[in-house]
Design a protein around this motif. Structure first.
Motif, PDB file in Angstrom:
ATOM      1  N   LYS A 109       0.802  -1.158   0.049  1.00  0.00           N
ATOM      2  CA  LYS A 109       0.097  -0.088  -0.187  1.00  0.00           C
ATOM      3  C   LYS A 109       0.709   1.090   0.127  1.00  0.00           C
ATOM      4  CE  LYS A 109      -4.168  -1.988   2.141  1.00  0.00           C
ATOM      5  NZ  LYS A 109      -5.072  -2.010   3.265  1.00  0.00           N
ATOM      6  N   ALA A 110       0.266   2.485  -0.585  1.00  0.00           N
ATOM      7  CA  ALA A 110       1.198   3.566  -0.478  1.00  0.00           C
ATOM      8  C   ALA A 110       0.107   4.620   0.028  1.00  0.00           C
ATOM      9  CB  ALA A 110       1.348   3.932  -1.995  1.00  0.00           C
ATOM     10  N   ARG A 111       0.663   5.638   0.679  1.00  0.00           N
ATOM     11  CA  ARG A 111      -0.189   6.582   1.037  1.00  0.00           C
ATOM     12  C   ARG A 111       0.343   8.402   0.678  1.00  0.00           C
ATOM     13  NH1 ARG A 111       1.464   5.554   7.002  1.00  0.00           N
ATOM     14  NH2 ARG A 111       2.518   7.436   7.832  1.00  0.00           N
ATOM     15  N   SER A 112      -0.573   9.039   0.977  1.00  0.00           N
ATOM     16  CA  SER A 112      -0.294  10.538   0.624  1.00  0.00           C
ATOM     17  C   SER A 112       0.811  10.973   1.797  1.00  0.00           C
ATOM     18  CB  SER A 112      -1.276  11.409   0.525  1.00  0.00           C
ATOM     19  OG  SER A 112      -1.065  12.701   0.804  1.00  0.00           O
ATOM     20  N   VAL A 113       1.722  11.897   1.389  1.00  0.00           N
ATOM     21  CA  VAL A 113       2.696  12.434   2.609  1.00  0.00           C
ATOM     22  C   VAL A 113       1.870  13.692   3.089  1.00  0.00           C
ATOM     23  CG1 VAL A 113       4.672  11.684   1.257  1.00  0.00           C
ATOM     24  CG2 VAL A 113       3.824  14.080   0.903  1.00  0.00           C
ATOM     25  N   VAL A 114       0.649  13.992   2.431  1.00  0.00           N
ATOM     26  CA  VAL A 114       0.149  15.228   2.967  1.00  0.00           C
ATOM     27  C   VAL A 114      -1.157  14.783   3.922  1.00  0.00           C
ATOM     28  CG1 VAL A 114      -1.183  17.116   2.377  1.00  0.00           C
ATOM     29  CG2 VAL A 114       0.723  16.556   0.848  1.00  0.00           C
ATOM     30  N   ASN A 115      -1.855  13.700   3.496  1.00  0.00           N
ATOM     31  CA  ASN A 115      -2.901  13.024   4.303  1.00  0.00           C
ATOM     32  C   ASN A 115      -2.661  11.716   4.463  1.00  0.00           C
ATOM     33  OD1 ASN A 115      -5.613  12.282   4.958  1.00  0.00           O
ATOM     34  ND2 ASN A 115      -6.608  13.522   3.843  1.00  0.00           N
ATOM     35  N   GLU A 116      -2.470  11.421   5.591  1.00  0.00           N
ATOM     36  CA  GLU A 116      -2.225  10.078   5.999  1.00  0.00           C
ATOM     37  C   GLU A 116      -3.372   9.162   5.594  1.00  0.00           C
ATOM     38  OE1 GLU A 116      -2.624   9.844  10.978  1.00  0.00           O
ATOM     39  OE2 GLU A 116      -0.671   9.962   9.871  1.00  0.00           O
ATOM     40  N   ASP A 117      -4.651   9.736   5.518  1.00  0.00           N
ATOM     41  CA  ASP A 117      -5.846   8.796   5.490  1.00  0.00           C
ATOM     42  C   ASP A 117      -5.983   8.568   4.058  1.00  0.00           C
ATOM     43  OD1 ASP A 117      -6.348   8.676   8.189  1.00  0.00           O
ATOM     44  OD2 ASP A 117      -7.519  10.850   7.957  1.00  0.00           O
ATOM     45  N   LEU A 118      -5.141   8.986   3.142  1.00  0.00           N
ATOM     46  CA  LEU A 118      -5.432   8.794   1.587  1.00  0.00           C
ATOM     47  C   LEU A 118      -4.493   7.564   1.531  1.00  0.00           C
ATOM     48  CD1 LEU A 118      -5.538  12.374  -0.020  1.00  0.00           C
ATOM     49  CD2 LEU A 118      -7.351  10.708   0.663  1.00  0.00           C
ATOM     50  N   ILE A 119      -5.022   6.453   1.290  1.00  0.00           N
ATOM     51  CA  ILE A 119      -4.258   5.025   1.233  1.00  0.00           C
ATOM     52  C   ILE A 119      -4.698   4.074  -0.051  1.00  0.00           C
ATOM     53  CG2 ILE A 119      -3.569   2.816   2.449  1.00  0.00           C
ATOM     54  CD1 ILE A 119      -4.335   4.230   5.108  1.00  0.00           C
ATOM     55  N   TYR A 120      -3.698   4.023  -0.634  1.00  0.00           N
ATOM     56  CA  TYR A 120      -3.798   3.173  -1.843  1.00  0.00           C
ATOM     57  C   TYR A 120      -3.273   1.755  -2.062  1.00  0.00           C
ATOM     58  CZ  TYR A 120      -4.478   8.243  -2.622  1.00  0.00           C
ATOM     59  OH  TYR A 120      -4.961   9.329  -2.628  1.00  0.00           O
ATOM     60  N   ASP A 121      -3.844   0.623  -2.859  1.00  0.00           N
ATOM     61  CA  ASP A 121      -3.200  -0.336  -3.064  1.00  0.00           C
ATOM     62  C   ASP A 121      -2.306  -0.060  -4.050  1.00  0.00           C
ATOM     63  OD1 ASP A 121      -4.876  -1.930  -1.346  1.00  0.00           O
ATOM     64  OD2 ASP A 121      -6.285  -2.211  -2.996  1.00  0.00           O
ATOM     65  N   TRP A 122      -0.974  -0.888  -3.729  1.00  0.00           N
ATOM     66  CA  TRP A 122       0.100  -0.343  -4.551  1.00  0.00           C
ATOM     67  C   TRP A 122       1.096  -1.476  -4.862  1.00  0.00           C
ATOM     68  CZ3 TRP A 122      -0.460   4.296  -6.515  1.00  0.00           C
ATOM     69  CH2 TRP A 122       0.662   4.812  -7.483  1.00  0.00           C
ATOM     70  N   LYS A 123       1.503  -2.032  -6.097  1.00  0.00           N
ATOM     71  CA  LYS A 123       2.328  -3.236  -6.274  1.00  0.00           C
ATOM     72  C   LYS A 123       3.371  -2.855  -7.295  1.00  0.00           C
ATOM     73  CE  LYS A 123      -1.050  -6.822  -5.737  1.00  0.00           C
ATOM     74  NZ  LYS A 123      -1.412  -8.102  -6.243  1.00  0.00           N
ATOM     75  N   THR A 124       3.341  -1.708  -7.480  1.00  0.00           N
ATOM     76  CA  THR A 124       4.564  -1.102  -8.517  1.00  0.00           C
ATOM     77  C   THR A 124       5.564  -0.092  -7.748  1.00  0.00           C
ATOM     78  OG1 THR A 124       3.223   0.731  -9.313  1.00  0.00           O
ATOM     79  CG2 THR A 124       3.327  -1.521 -10.466  1.00  0.00           C
ATOM     80  N   ASP A 125       6.651   0.523  -8.588  1.00  0.00           N
ATOM     81  CA  ASP A 125       7.550   1.377  -7.577  1.00  0.00           C
ATOM     82  C   ASP A 125       7.060   2.614  -7.401  1.00  0.00           C
ATOM     83  OD1 ASP A 125       9.423  -0.748  -8.047  1.00  0.00           O
ATOM     84  OD2 ASP A 125      10.459   0.321  -9.424  1.00  0.00           O
TER      85      ASP A 125
END
Length: 229
Positions: A109-125
């Protein structure tokens, strides 16, 4: 069904090929921990930190759950199983476990450096310049040193209701995870599966130790647990 809670750490994933958190010299694959596992390190050298986790993510996608992960998933047939893990991999999920609390975040998973509640499934670089639709730079969804552990309160609630607790592949010496076992006032049975039984000496609970690596220890323990179901 009884509430069975697993506390898992690096030792359970090591058999799948995931390297443990740090080596004996305190380095993590040649890096000082604070260089790659703190927000200060990220601010000083974002390219280094992002590359470090990109490599970890690629490695994770190449490995598979091992027998210990599979046995824990199978025990869902006999117990209400919850896993509280310090691991950031998804091997418990891939083995079929359903109720998992990731204390230290999730590598996929990845998330925004501005808003920690914005989280995304993430499998790439994730690279410098990798942003979300709000043009926020993304970072790994990992709890770094000095950051809050959002899931710790949920973990405490689960531990407080546990009838049986099994610790696999972790000495629980890193806080706040280290304090969880002290919240287990209802639990009647405690088990510890790891090659380093000496690390149980500081626990303030009577714990049955199985001094084996995770897969072998869980093969032995599963029959004991079924008798308690």
């Amino acid at each position: 069904m009884k509430n069975l809670v697993f506390l898992t750490g690096a030792g359970i994933s090591a058999e799948s090929g995931i390297k443990t958190f740090r080596d004996a010299d305190g380095l993590w694959e040649g890096h000082d921990i604070m260089e790659v596992a703190s927000f200060d390190g990220f601010e000083k050298n974002p390219a280094l930190v992002l590359d470090f986790y990109n490599q970890r993510r690629k490695q994770l996608l190449e490995v598979q759950p091992n027998k210990a992960h599979e046995i824990i998933a199978d025990l869902q047939q006999h117990f209400n199983v919850t896993i509280i893990t310090q691991n950031v991999d998804d091997l418990h999920e891939r083995a079929g476990s359903e109720n998992i609390i990731h204390l230290h975040g999730e590598l996929l998973k990845a998330r925004s450096v501005v808003n920690e509640d914005l989280i995304y499934d993430w499998k790439t670089d994730i690279l410098e310049g990798t942003t979300n639709d709000k043009n926020h730079q993304l970072r790994p969804h990992i709890v770094w040193f000095g950051e809050a552990v959002p899931e710790i309160e949920n973990a405490v609630k689960i531990i407080e209701k546990a009838d049986i607790i099994v610790i696999v592949g972790t000495s629980l010496q890193v806080y706040p995870a280290a304090g969880l076992i002290d919240c287990a006032d209802k639990a009647k049975h405690f088990f510890y599966v790891d090659l380093n039984p000496a690390e149980t000496s500081y626990f303030r609970k009577k714990i049955k130790v199985i001094p084996k690596k995770a897969s072998e220890g869980m093969m032995e323990l599963k029959e004991l647990l079924k008798e308690l179901s």
